[in-house]
Design a protein around this motif. Structure first.
Motif, mmCIF file in Angstrom:
data_model
loop_
_atom_site.group_PDB
_atom_site.id
_atom_site.type_symbol
_atom_site.label_atom_id
_atom_site.label_comp_id
_atom_site.label_asym_id
_atom_site.label_seq_id
_atom_site.Cartn_x
_atom_site.Cartn_y
_atom_site.Cartn_z
ATOM 1 N N ARG A 101 -0.014 5.867 -0.062
ATOM 2 C CA ARG A 101 -1.040 6.918 -0.091
ATOM 3 C C ARG A 101 -1.448 7.122 -1.550
ATOM 4 O O ARG A 101 -0.601 7.207 -2.450
ATOM 5 N N THR A 102 -2.730 7.193 -1.805
ATOM 6 C CA THR A 102 -3.259 7.312 -3.164
ATOM 7 C C THR A 102 -2.630 8.497 -3.904
ATOM 8 O O THR A 102 -2.260 8.382 -5.071
ATOM 9 N N PHE B 210 0.814 -1.209 0.000
ATOM 10 C CA PHE B 210 0.000 0.000 0.000
ATOM 11 C C PHE B 210 0.851 1.264 0.000
ATOM 12 O O PHE B 210 2.002 1.266 0.445
ATOM 13 N N LEU C 156 0.826 7.556 -5.449
ATOM 14 C CA LEU C 156 0.996 6.369 -6.302
ATOM 15 C C LEU C 156 1.754 6.650 -7.597
ATOM 16 O O LEU C 156 2.523 5.811 -8.059
ATOM 17 N N SER D 164 -4.152 3.274 -0.965
ATOM 18 C CA SER D 164 -4.561 2.387 -2.058
ATOM 19 C C SER D 164 -3.536 1.274 -2.173
ATOM 20 O O SER D 164 -2.354 1.472 -1.882
ATOM 21 N N GLU D 165 -4.018 0.134 -2.651
ATOM 22 C CA GLU D 165 -3.102 -0.962 -2.913
ATOM 23 C C GLU D 165 -2.332 -0.648 -4.192
ATOM 24 O O GLU D 165 -2.906 -0.168 -5.169
ATOM 25 N N GLU E 125 -7.361 6.967 2.644
ATOM 26 C CA GLU E 125 -6.355 7.703 1.871
ATOM 27 C C GLU E 125 -5.298 6.776 1.256
ATOM 28 O O GLU E 125 -4.451 7.215 0.481
#
Length: 123
Positions: free
Chosen positions: A15-16, A13, A19, A84-85, A82
């Protein structure tokens, strides 16, 4: 005597917001100094981890503030919208075991604990 209590599912993971510009990774080390297979993270960046941490919460807080990725239990990461994988990253599993010395097999408390654990639904 040993009994598997649960299996924890881990994903990678970040933080979005970060990415598209990840700059490193955080290595998780357990208290005994052991490590889960984190080769995907090492290979993704072709460099060692920026940080090595023992605490999941510290790793979680780190990736909330810095453009790094880390392997976390999916159940923990799901509590933080907040995050995301990381796309196309692998999933890992870690079993949690209860271990009791054989000499305690006939103790009522130990039998009760093992029976209680046997009644818990497995996910």
């Amino acid at each position: 005597m040993r009994k598997r209590i649960t299996r924890t599912e881990y994903g990678i993971f970040a933080r979005t917001d970060f990415l598209s510009n990840l700059q490193g990774w955080v290595e998780l080390i357990d208290e005994a100094g052991g490590k889960m297979d984190q080769s995907y993270l090492q290979n993704h960046f072709d460099q060692p981890a920026r940080l090595a941490l023992q605490e999941l919460n510290t790793a979680l807080n780190t990736i909330k503030e810095l453009p790094y990725m880390v392997m976390l239990p999916r159940s923990l990461a799901a509590q933080h919208p907040e995050l995301s994988e990381v796309p196309n990253s692998p999933v890992s599993y870690d079993d949690v075991w209860l271990s009791i010395h054989e000499s305690r097999r006939n103790e009522q408390l130990i039998r009760s604990i093992f029976n209680w654990l046997g009644d818990i639904p497995k996910s």
